[in-house]
Design an enzyme around this catalytic site. Structure first.
Site, short mmCIF file in Angstrom:
data_model
loop_
_atom_site.label_atom_id
_atom_site.label_comp_id
_atom_site.label_asym_id
_atom_site.label_seq_id
_atom_site.Cartn_x
_atom_site.Cartn_y
_atom_site.Cartn_z
N SER A 48 0.84 -1.21 0.00
CA SER A 48 0.00 0.00 0.00
C SER A 48 0.87 1.25 0.00
CB SER A 48 -0.94 0.01 1.21
OG SER A 48 -0.20 -0.05 2.41
N ASP A 86 5.82 -7.22 2.19
CA ASP A 86 4.75 -7.59 1.28
C ASP A 86 5.37 -7.88 -0.10
OD1 ASP A 86 2.10 -7.97 0.82
OD2 ASP A 86 1.53 -5.85 0.93
N LYS A 116 4.70 -11.57 3.04
CA LYS A 116 3.25 -11.76 2.90
C LYS A 116 2.93 -11.93 1.43
CE LYS A 116 0.09 -8.25 3.35
NZ LYS A 116 -0.53 -8.25 1.99
N GLU A 185 -8.77 -9.23 4.69
CA GLU A 185 -9.05 -7.84 4.28
C GLU A 185 -10.47 -7.71 3.74
OE1 GLU A 185 -6.12 -5.87 1.85
OE2 GLU A 185 -7.39 -4.08 1.66
#
Ligand code: KIV
Length: 268
Positions: A48, A86, A116, A185
């Site tokens: 993100s 990530d 991740k 999520e």
């Protein structure tokens, strides 16, 4: 000064099953130090950051090199927290071999503790391979932001019985493959509760209601660092972006008025 034995390991994160714990994203040494000072056990260098920090519209343009750069900066700012990197779009989808190489780079070059990856049942064989090769994996199911173009937008998951059963199958497959925890999520709270009850590893929710073991928020949203609108589920604990702009405005005005620097403001 913390010692290595104070460190949050994946084994200690697993032990948080059934407890309530807070996680957060970090993008650089400064935000990692803030998370560390607040005693957050798990810090995610989320892709993100492509949106919060690098100005992209989605996470899709984020590359390995960008993520390695930010992960290394976060690692320099932590002392106890578990740092999870990530894996960005296309760094693990092409082949098991390239996924292993890229995941290994996060541990070897950037100093991360785990990676991740997005995806459930269909990613479980890859998760198994990574874990078998010594790379701890945090799973991520529900809304998968790297698939936003294929999905046609960001949508809440877990509305129908079929979706709930599919989420449970995803979570069980990831657990069986060796994931140490799973991010849920944008999952309906009742679906998140059912998933959380079915697995023995912690679930970490974002926009997934109160029944997950842990919660995670994007640090820019939580602290109001960007003055952009945030998703409805976010609680903003500060509005630092507005404070920063106000401080910069005062600085500009002080310089224009000749009030800064004063006579005492020098290197001596
Ligand atoms: O990239 C990210 O910040 C994430 C969180 C939403 C979990 O994946």
């Amino acid at each position: 000064m913390s010692s290595k034995s104070d460190r949050w390991t994946v084994a200690r994160i697993r032990e948080l099953k059934g407890k309530k714990f807070a996680c957060v994203t970090a993008t650089d040494t400064c935000t990692a130090r803030w998370a560390e000072a607040a005693e957050i056990p798990l810090v995610l260098v989320g892709d993100s950051l492509g949106m919060t920090t690098l100005g992209f519209d989605t996470t899709v343009p984020v590359t390995m090199e960008m993520m390695l750069h930010h992960t290394a900066a976060v690692v320099r700012g932590r002392s106890r927290a578990l740092v999870v990197a990530d894996m960005p779009f296309l760094s693990y989808q092409i082949s098991v071999e390239s996924a292993l190489r890229n995941a290994g780079r996060f541990l070897q070059e950037a100093g991360a503790d785990a990676v991740k990856i997005e995806g459930g049942e269909f990613r479980a064989p890859l998760v198994r391979e990574l874990v078998r090769n010594g790379i701890p994996v945090l799973g991520h199911i529900g809304l998968l932001p790297q698939s936003v173009l294929a999905l046609g937008g960001y949508r809440v998951v877990g509305r129908t019985l079929e979706q709930i059963e599919s989420l449970i199958a995803d979570a069980c497959a990831l657990e069986d493959a060796g994931a140490f925890a799973i991010v849920l999520e944008a999952v309906r709270p009742d679906a998140a509760r059912r998933v959380t009850e079915r697995v023995a590893i912690p679930t970490i929710g974002i926009g997934a209601g109160p029944h997950c073991d842990g919660q995670i928020l994007v640090i820019h949203d939580l602290l109001g660092l960007n003055e952009a609108p945030v998703p409805q589920f976010v609680q903003q604990y500060a509005h630092l972006g507005a404070q920063a702009i106000e401080a910069l405005r005062r600085y500009r005005e002080d310089v224009a008025r000749g009030e800064f620097p004063g006579p005492e403001h020098s290197y001596d």
